[in-house]
Design a protein around this motif. Structure first.
Motif, PDB file in Angstrom:
ATOM      1  N   VAL A   1      72.980  32.402  25.016  1.00 37.55           N
ATOM      2  CA  VAL A   1      74.061  33.394  25.101  1.00 37.55           C
ATOM      3  C   VAL A   1      73.672  34.376  26.200  1.00 37.55           C
ATOM      4  CG1 VAL A   1      75.291  35.269  23.939  1.00 37.55           C
ATOM      5  CG2 VAL A   1      74.703  33.193  22.669  1.00 37.55           C
ATOM      6  N   TYR A   2      74.563  34.576  27.185  1.00 43.16           N
ATOM      7  CA  TYR A   2      74.185  35.460  28.288  1.00 43.16           C
ATOM      8  C   TYR A   2      73.928  36.880  27.772  1.00 43.16           C
ATOM      9  CZ  TYR A   2      78.692  37.937  28.773  1.00 43.16           C
ATOM     10  OH  TYR A   2      79.799  38.731  28.577  1.00 43.16           O
ATOM     11  N   GLY A   3      72.872  37.491  28.308  1.00 41.15           N
ATOM     12  CA  GLY A   3      72.508  38.850  27.920  1.00 41.15           C
ATOM     13  C   GLY A   3      71.701  38.945  26.641  1.00 41.15           C
ATOM     14  N   ALA A   4      71.421  37.798  25.980  1.00 43.41           N
ATOM     15  CA  ALA A   4      70.756  37.835  24.671  1.00 43.41           C
ATOM     16  C   ALA A   4      69.232  37.775  24.814  1.00 43.41           C
ATOM     17  CB  ALA A   4      71.231  36.670  23.812  1.00 43.41           C
ATOM     18  N   THR A   5      68.552  38.524  23.949  1.00 43.59           N
ATOM     19  CA  THR A   5      67.090  38.578  23.989  1.00 43.59           C
ATOM     20  C   THR A   5      66.471  38.178  22.653  1.00 43.59           C
ATOM     21  OG1 THR A   5      67.170  40.943  23.421  1.00 43.59           O
ATOM     22  CG2 THR A   5      67.030  40.385  25.752  1.00 43.59           C
TER      23      THR A   5
ATOM     24  N   HIS B   1      62.835  26.137  28.100  1.00 47.12           N
ATOM     25  CA  HIS B   1      63.687  27.223  28.595  1.00 47.12           C
ATOM     26  C   HIS B   1      65.017  27.271  27.857  1.00 47.12           C
ATOM     27  CE1 HIS B   1      66.121  24.640  31.715  1.00 47.12           C
ATOM     28  NE2 HIS B   1      65.764  23.915  30.679  1.00 47.12           N
ATOM     29  N   ALA B   2      65.764  28.351  28.139  1.00 45.68           N
ATOM     30  CA  ALA B   2      67.151  28.474  27.688  1.00 45.68           C
ATOM     31  C   ALA B   2      68.007  28.188  28.917  1.00 45.68           C
ATOM     32  CB  ALA B   2      67.412  29.875  27.157  1.00 45.68           C
ATOM     33  N   PRO B   3      68.582  26.982  29.031  1.00 45.49           N
ATOM     34  CA  PRO B   3      69.176  26.556  30.300  1.00 45.49           C
ATOM     35  C   PRO B   3      70.430  27.315  30.736  1.00 45.49           C
ATOM     36  CG  PRO B   3      68.655  24.675  28.906  1.00 45.49           C
ATOM     37  CD  PRO B   3      68.550  25.902  28.043  1.00 45.49           C
ATOM     38  N   ARG B   4      71.480  27.274  29.897  1.00 47.50           N
ATOM     39  CA  ARG B   4      72.768  27.834  30.317  1.00 47.50           C
ATOM     40  C   ARG B   4      73.713  27.821  29.130  1.00 47.50           C
ATOM     41  NH1 ARG B   4      75.605  23.342  30.096  1.00 47.50           N
ATOM     42  NH2 ARG B   4      74.740  21.356  30.803  1.00 47.50           N
ATOM     43  N   THR B   5      74.890  28.405  29.320  1.00 48.01           N
ATOM     44  CA  THR B   5      75.916  28.413  28.286  1.00 48.01           C
ATOM     45  C   THR B   5      76.242  26.982  27.850  1.00 48.01           C
ATOM     46  OG1 THR B   5      76.908  30.426  29.146  1.00 48.01           O
ATOM     47  CG2 THR B   5      78.309  29.053  27.787  1.00 48.01           C
ATOM     48  N   GLY B   6      76.409  26.810  26.545  1.00 49.70           N
ATOM     49  CA  GLY B   6      76.739  25.494  26.013  1.00 49.70           C
ATOM     50  C   GLY B   6      75.526  24.674  25.655  1.00 49.70           C
ATOM     51  N   THR B   7      74.320  25.212  25.909  1.00 51.26           N
ATOM     52  CA  THR B   7      73.092  24.482  25.574  1.00 51.26           C
ATOM     53  C   THR B   7      72.255  25.322  24.609  1.00 51.26           C
ATOM     54  OG1 THR B   7      71.824  25.443  27.392  1.00 51.26           O
ATOM     55  CG2 THR B   7      73.050  23.426  27.853  1.00 51.26           C
ATOM     56  N   VAL B   8      71.091  24.790  24.268  1.00 48.31           N
ATOM     57  CA  VAL B   8      70.169  25.477  23.363  1.00 48.31           C
ATOM     58  C   VAL B   8      68.790  25.534  24.022  1.00 48.31           C
ATOM     59  CG1 VAL B   8      71.415  24.768  21.295  1.00 48.31           C
ATOM     60  CG2 VAL B   8      69.572  23.315  22.200  1.00 48.31           C
ATOM     61  N   VAL B   9      67.902  26.312  23.456  1.00 49.94           N
ATOM     62  CA  VAL B   9      66.516  26.345  23.922  1.00 49.94           C
ATOM     63  C   VAL B   9      65.946  24.932  23.755  1.00 49.94           C
ATOM     64  CG1 VAL B   9      64.213  27.302  23.529  1.00 49.94           C
ATOM     65  CG2 VAL B   9      66.242  28.777  23.299  1.00 49.94           C
ATOM     66  N   ARG B  10      65.384  24.399  24.842  1.00 48.58           N
ATOM     67  CA  ARG B  10      64.954  22.999  24.796  1.00 48.58           C
ATOM     68  C   ARG B  10      63.948  22.722  25.911  1.00 48.58           C
ATOM     69  NH1 ARG B  10      70.623  20.536  27.245  1.00 48.58           N
ATOM     70  NH2 ARG B  10      70.113  20.843  29.455  1.00 48.58           N
ATOM     71  N   TYR B  11      63.350  21.537  25.829  1.00 52.73           N
ATOM     72  CA  TYR B  11      62.495  21.040  26.910  1.00 52.73           C
ATOM     73  C   TYR B  11      63.371  20.363  27.952  1.00 52.73           C
ATOM     74  CZ  TYR B  11      58.587  21.506  23.614  1.00 52.73           C
ATOM     75  OH  TYR B  11      57.664  21.974  22.726  1.00 52.73           O
ATOM     76  N   GLU B  12      62.909  20.404  29.195  1.00 54.99           N
ATOM     77  CA  GLU B  12      63.629  19.714  30.259  1.00 54.99           C
ATOM     78  C   GLU B  12      62.665  19.420  31.393  1.00 54.99           C
ATOM     79  OE1 GLU B  12      67.701  20.221  32.962  1.00 54.99           O
ATOM     80  OE2 GLU B  12      67.282  21.601  31.323  1.00 54.99           O
TER      81      GLU B  12
END
Length: 345
Positions: free
Chosen positions: A247-251, A319-330
């Protein structure tokens, strides 16, 4: 009597023009009939456009985060200044009360000193500049007046500083609102494109991303050797958030953006790092080669440094990639932008 004149024949030039126009009309009609309707972009084209929009949204998100952090900092500074002003005003009032008590004592003993009387009815700043009047005051009164003068100057300076910071705060709030609209606009445009896909196409894209994430996780397990120290602790904290939404802006702790995850993870390790990716890039020890990275190092992507994650070993990033995704490996090779450098905190 009937006329035997023949009707006037059209000129050869006019016939030519009409014939040419008719032929052109036939050609245009044929072209219009045979023109293929504009084709709907396939799912890969849509994904490419959506990914580009998400990247632009993340750039705007980092600028939004910077403006938000500045706003919070200004609010704290303004609050501190206002507390100082209130305290100094109280001290000034006490000094004035003390000088008033001195004047009352003089009155009871035979009248108020003209210099003190003048002070009580005017600003002492101007009065104290006239050195000749100091001879009319006792040393105690001179000291009291100077303290009042100094306190008034402090108050004026604090109030001027507060006024400047309030102006800066108003400007920052406007900037924050603009950045928020920019992010929301990019995300809305991306969603509009995604809505053109069928449910089957969306499922295919989601399945592809899920396979890539599982593959990255498997490679992490093969190459993961956690060391000791705060980088290891930060990485372990980030691992505990796998599956949490971007979520943009989320910590955190329920959702994150890219720099929100890294700053949160290091905070769990007892280390305070800046909020945005660009700020985080300027701390610690810079690591230029990917071969020298260790698990838990910060890794930065894109020329303008708008994306950050935690190195997970074996060429992977958490990382947290972008909107529509979740924290994940890449895999670091599929981020969408070049790896720039790492930072060891």
């Amino acid at each position: 009597m009937a006329s035997h004149r023949r009707p006037k024949q059209p000129s050869r030039a006019r016939v030519t023009v009409l014939t040419t126009a008719a032929a052109a009309a036939v050609v245009l009609s044929a072209q219009a009939a045979n023109a293929a309707p504009s084709e709907k972009p396939n799912k890969d084209e849509v994904k490419a456009k959506v990914d580009a929009l998400y990247e632009q949204a993340e750039q705007a998100t980092e600028r939004y985060n910077g403006a938000k952090e500045k706003q919070e900092k200004l609010q704290k500074e303004i609050s501190t200044i206002q507390d100082n002003v209130a305290r100094e005003q109280e001290e000034l009032n006490k000094l004035r009360d003390g000088l008033g008590s001195m004047a009352s004592a003089q009155y009871r003993s035979g009248g108020i000193d003209p210099s003190v009387q003048l002070f009580l009815s005017a600003d002492p700043d101007d009065y104290l500049d006239k050195a000749s009047t100091l001879d009319q005051l006792s040393s105690q009164q001179v000291e009291a007046l100077k303290k009042i003068q100094d306190k008034q100057r402090e108050l004026a300076q604090e109030r001027a500083e507060a006024a400047e910071k309030l102006k800066d705060l108003a400007s920052t709030r406007t900037e924050l609102g603009n950045k928020k609209k920019e992010v929301q606009g990019k995300l809305a445009e991306a969603q509009r494109l995604l809505n053109t896909l069928t449910a089957q196409e969306k499922a295919a894209l989601a399945a592809k991303e899920a396979r890539a994430s599982r593959s990255a996780a498997a490679r992490v397990e093969l190459g993961l050797h956690l060391g000791s120290g705060r980088a290891s602790a930060a990485f372990s904290a980030a691992q505990s958030q796998i599956g949490k939404p971007y979520v943009y802006g989320a910590t955190g702790p329920s959702s994150f953006d890219c720099s929100g995850l890294t700053s949160w993870a290091y905070a769990q390790a007892g280390v305070s790092i800046p909020r945005t990716a660009q700020q985080q890039a300027n701390i610690g020890t810079r690591i230029s080669s990917m071969n020298d990275l260790q698990v838990g190092d910060l890794v930065f992507f894109f020329n303008d440094i708008h994306h950050v994650g935690l190195y997970a070993g074996n060429g992977q990033v958490l990382h947290a990639p972008r909107t529509g995704t979740v924290v994940r490996y890449e895999s670091m090779s599929t981020i969408g932008g070049p790896f720039m450098f790492g930072v060891r905190v």
